[in-house]
Design an enzyme around this catalytic site. Structure first.
Site, PDB file in Angstrom:
ATOM      1  N   ARG A  32      61.177  27.735  41.589  1.00  0.00           N
ATOM      2  CA  ARG A  32      60.449  28.906  42.052  1.00  0.00           C
ATOM      3  C   ARG A  32      60.032  29.810  40.890  1.00  0.00           C
ATOM      4  O   ARG A  32      60.823  30.056  39.994  1.00  0.00           O
ATOM      5  CB  ARG A  32      61.346  29.756  42.967  1.00  0.00           C
ATOM      6  CG  ARG A  32      61.828  29.042  44.180  1.00  0.00           C
ATOM      7  CD  ARG A  32      62.588  30.033  45.011  1.00  0.00           C
ATOM      8  NE  ARG A  32      63.445  29.356  45.970  1.00  0.00           N
ATOM      9  CZ  ARG A  32      64.143  30.000  46.880  1.00  0.00           C
ATOM     10  NH1 ARG A  32      64.091  31.312  46.913  1.00  0.00           N
ATOM     11  NH2 ARG A  32      64.891  29.349  47.731  1.00  0.00           N
ATOM     12  N   CYS A  58      28.804  47.614  32.694  1.00  0.00           N
ATOM     13  CA  CYS A  58      29.230  49.013  32.668  1.00  0.00           C
ATOM     14  C   CYS A  58      28.044  49.940  32.955  1.00  0.00           C
ATOM     15  O   CYS A  58      26.892  49.600  32.681  1.00  0.00           O
ATOM     16  CB  CYS A  58      29.833  49.350  31.297  1.00  0.00           C
ATOM     17  SG  CYS A  58      31.607  48.996  31.179  1.00  0.00           S
ATOM     18  N   ASN A  80      21.521  39.024  40.577  1.00  0.00           N
ATOM     19  CA  ASN A  80      21.999  38.356  39.368  1.00  0.00           C
ATOM     20  C   ASN A  80      20.826  37.975  38.457  1.00  0.00           C
ATOM     21  O   ASN A  80      19.849  37.388  38.917  1.00  0.00           O
ATOM     22  CB  ASN A  80      22.789  37.097  39.773  1.00  0.00           C
ATOM     23  CG  ASN A  80      23.611  36.535  38.640  1.00  0.00           C
ATOM     24  OD1 ASN A  80      23.188  36.525  37.495  1.00  0.00           O
ATOM     25  ND2 ASN A  80      24.801  36.055  38.971  1.00  0.00           N
ATOM     26  N   ASP A  81      20.939  38.350  37.195  1.00  0.00           N
ATOM     27  CA  ASP A  81      19.863  38.035  36.241  1.00  0.00           C
ATOM     28  C   ASP A  81      19.816  36.537  35.917  1.00  0.00           C
ATOM     29  O   ASP A  81      18.833  36.059  35.364  1.00  0.00           O
ATOM     30  CB  ASP A  81      20.068  38.831  34.940  1.00  0.00           C
ATOM     31  CG  ASP A  81      20.092  40.345  35.196  1.00  0.00           C
ATOM     32  OD1 ASP A  81      19.390  40.804  36.119  1.00  0.00           O
ATOM     33  OD2 ASP A  81      20.829  41.058  34.479  1.00  0.00           O
ATOM     34  N   HIS A 119      35.693  49.941  33.494  1.00  0.00           N
ATOM     35  CA  HIS A 119      35.782  48.602  32.913  1.00  0.00           C
ATOM     36  C   HIS A 119      37.226  48.071  32.861  1.00  0.00           C
ATOM     37  O   HIS A 119      37.439  46.857  32.878  1.00  0.00           O
ATOM     38  CB  HIS A 119      35.207  48.669  31.492  1.00  0.00           C
ATOM     39  CG  HIS A 119      35.103  47.364  30.772  1.00  0.00           C
ATOM     40  ND1 HIS A 119      33.995  46.540  30.869  1.00  0.00           N
ATOM     41  CD2 HIS A 119      35.967  46.730  29.940  1.00  0.00           C
ATOM     42  CE1 HIS A 119      34.192  45.459  30.115  1.00  0.00           C
ATOM     43  NE2 HIS A 119      35.373  45.548  29.553  1.00  0.00           N
ATOM     44  N   SER A 167      33.723  35.198  32.032  1.00  0.00           N
ATOM     45  CA  SER A 167      33.391  35.595  30.665  1.00  0.00           C
ATOM     46  C   SER A 167      33.411  37.109  30.487  1.00  0.00           C
ATOM     47  O   SER A 167      33.611  37.604  29.390  1.00  0.00           O
ATOM     48  CB  SER A 167      32.018  35.044  30.285  1.00  0.00           C
ATOM     49  OG  SER A 167      31.068  35.427  31.259  1.00  0.00           O
ATOM     50  N   HIS A 172      34.416  42.619  38.834  1.00  0.00           N
ATOM     51  CA  HIS A 172      33.207  42.321  39.616  1.00  0.00           C
ATOM     52  C   HIS A 172      33.370  41.041  40.413  1.00  0.00           C
ATOM     53  O   HIS A 172      34.237  40.220  40.137  1.00  0.00           O
ATOM     54  CB  HIS A 172      31.982  42.202  38.706  1.00  0.00           C
ATOM     55  CG  HIS A 172      31.948  40.947  37.876  1.00  0.00           C
ATOM     56  ND1 HIS A 172      32.747  40.738  36.761  1.00  0.00           N
ATOM     57  CD2 HIS A 172      31.203  39.816  38.006  1.00  0.00           C
ATOM     58  CE1 HIS A 172      32.488  39.549  36.252  1.00  0.00           C
ATOM     59  NE2 HIS A 172      31.569  38.958  36.981  1.00  0.00           N
ATOM     60  N   GLN A 174      30.766  38.294  43.166  1.00  0.00           N
ATOM     61  CA  GLN A 174      29.411  37.781  43.296  1.00  0.00           C
ATOM     62  C   GLN A 174      29.129  37.406  44.747  1.00  0.00           C
ATOM     63  O   GLN A 174      30.043  37.262  45.553  1.00  0.00           O
ATOM     64  CB  GLN A 174      29.233  36.525  42.440  1.00  0.00           C
ATOM     65  CG  GLN A 174      29.410  36.723  40.953  1.00  0.00           C
ATOM     66  CD  GLN A 174      29.098  35.448  40.198  1.00  0.00           C
ATOM     67  OE1 GLN A 174      27.984  34.923  40.266  1.00  0.00           O
ATOM     68  NE2 GLN A 174      30.084  34.930  39.491  1.00  0.00           N
ATOM     69  N   HIS A 303      37.558  35.245  57.930  1.00  0.00           N
ATOM     70  CA  HIS A 303      38.830  35.359  57.212  1.00  0.00           C
ATOM     71  C   HIS A 303      38.576  35.351  55.710  1.00  0.00           C
ATOM     72  O   HIS A 303      37.503  34.934  55.256  1.00  0.00           O
ATOM     73  CB  HIS A 303      39.793  34.227  57.600  1.00  0.00           C
ATOM     74  CG  HIS A 303      39.262  32.836  57.383  1.00  0.00           C
ATOM     75  ND1 HIS A 303      38.259  32.282  58.150  1.00  0.00           N
ATOM     76  CD2 HIS A 303      39.596  31.883  56.471  1.00  0.00           C
ATOM     77  CE1 HIS A 303      38.010  31.043  57.736  1.00  0.00           C
ATOM     78  NE2 HIS A 303      38.793  30.781  56.714  1.00  0.00           N
ATOM     79  N   GLU A 323      43.710  14.178  42.862  1.00  0.00           N
ATOM     80  CA  GLU A 323      42.979  15.165  43.658  1.00  0.00           C
ATOM     81  C   GLU A 323      41.476  15.072  43.427  1.00  0.00           C
ATOM     82  O   GLU A 323      40.688  15.192  44.370  1.00  0.00           O
ATOM     83  CB  GLU A 323      43.505  16.566  43.343  1.00  0.00           C
ATOM     84  CG  GLU A 323      44.926  16.739  43.871  1.00  0.00           C
ATOM     85  CD  GLU A 323      45.759  17.673  43.052  1.00  0.00           C
ATOM     86  OE1 GLU A 323      45.692  17.583  41.806  1.00  0.00           O
ATOM     87  OE2 GLU A 323      46.482  18.491  43.632  1.00  0.00           O
TER      88      GLU A 323
HETATM   89 ZN   LIG Z   1      32.187  46.917  31.795  1.00  0.00          ZN
END
Ligand SMILES: [Zn+2]
Length: 353
Positions: A32, A58, A80-81, A119, A167, A172, A174, A303, A323
């Site tokens: 454990r 930021c 998203n860019d 941040h 990265s 944040h 998405q 959920h 797997e």
């Molecule tokens: Zn930031």
């Protein structure tokens, strides 16, 4: 041969009724990660600055495409860019091609959701008010995106931690809002539909009504939501947060239920940090019903799944040969034991609050 209590969790497979696949439980019960202490939880607080001039998420900073972020406070969302799906994606409808060379458009929309202007924070360390605003953003984004005609599925998620390839440390998540219903969502819809047909009730609501989910497999609950480890957990400390009343998607939650969802989610994020005695990496997935016009979407129960990729504080779970080759996941921790560890960690984070 009959199985004794002590052998449970070893060399057994458990049926995942939503994915319709076996999960391999290969528990090593003496291994454990929990040692009863909460030492290290405070030290795991992110020490990066509150504002990083080089961070493209930021407030007030310039992104690589020249857009300047507003001087935002609390959650902030934008397209998203570097999107994988786009409203401008080309269509291939008139193509006359072989099924062996089939393709279709990547119509859709990708969004970036900053949880907070700070941040240095995570969803575990922002204020309760900020966390509730994040949940409200999830709801608003879902409600807006699912009305777009080209969008059939809205997957809101967070990848947290360098261990899973994030990265940028700015807190944040998405959204991938796609023009098709993905494989997992199709399976979940089929399973829930089949269950309703046979039992005339909701699969997930029937699941949490079982006594095990009030006992050995429960982590915590509040008035509107419950946090459990599924009997058929694929990942060692996988947690599901489920509204206790029928809701196909987050858009159907009342303000009170949404706040309860936010509170339980944040408590679980803190719980993982206590359990692993560090800032825990995590993948969180919001399973809203697809938003195409499929009649079976009404059988869906919303959920959230939280899926830390750790099996121990310093050991990542890898999907290796078996797997990768079979799609049947081997879980090294018996779910009942993982739930007991998470209950202790949950109590510890409550004591720290
Ligand atoms: Zn930031």
């Amino acid at each position: 041969m009959a199985v004794s209590q002590s052998q449970q969790g070893n060399w057994e497979r458990r049926w995942h009724p939503l994915l319709s696949q076996w999960v391999i439980i290969a528990a090593t019960t003496g291994n454990r990660p929990w040692n009863g202490a909460v030492v290290g939880a405070a030290e795991s607080i992110n020490k990066t600055p509150q504002h990083d001039p080089s961070c493209y998420l930021c407030p007030s900073n310039t992104r690589s495409n020249g857009t300047v972020n507003p001087d935002y406070l609390g959650p902030f969302a934008f397209d998203n860019d570097y999107a994988s799906f786009s409203p401008e994606a080309p269509t291939f409808e008139d193509e006359d091609s072989s099924p062996l060379m089939r393709r279709d458009s990547n119509l859709g929309r990708c969004r970036v959701l900053c949880w907070t202007e700070d941040h240095s924070k995570t969803l575990a360390s922002i204020s309760q008010e900020n966390m509730r605003a994040v949940a409200k953003l999830w709801q608003d984004e879902y409600n807006t995106l699912c009305k777009e005609t080209d969008i059939k599925q809205v997957l809101i998620f967070e990848n947290k931690g360098q261990e899973i390839g994030v990265s940028n440390p700015h807190p944040h998540g998405q959204i991938y809002a796609t023009g098709f219903v993905g494989d997992t969502f199709s399976r979940l819809r089929q399973s829930q539909k089949d269950w309703v047909k046979e039992h005339d009730s909701s699969l997930l609501l029937d699941l949490i009504a079982r006594p095990e989910y009030q006992d050995t497999l429960k982590i915590a609950e509040n008035e509107h939501c419950i946090a459990i480890i599924p009997y058929f957990a694929r990942f060692a400390y996988e947690c599901w947060i489920i509204p206790k009343h029928a809701a196909q998607h987050i858009g159907q939650l009342s303000d009170a239920a949404l706040n309860d969802l936010a509170d339980l989610y944040q408590q679980m994020a803190k719980t993982y940090n206590v359990l692993f005695q560090r800032e825990s990496p995590n993948i969180s997935l919001l399973y809203n019903a697809p938003c195409d016009d499929h009649p079976e979407n009404e059988n869906w129960q919303f959920h959230i799944i939280m899926q830390p990729p750790l099996r121990e504080p310093d050991k990542l779970k890898y999907l290796a040969g078996y797997e990768s080759g079979s799609a049947n996941i081997v879980n090294p921790v018996q779910p009942e034991i993982a739930a007991a560890s998470l209950r202790k960690a949950f109590a510890a984070q409550e004591a720290l609050a």
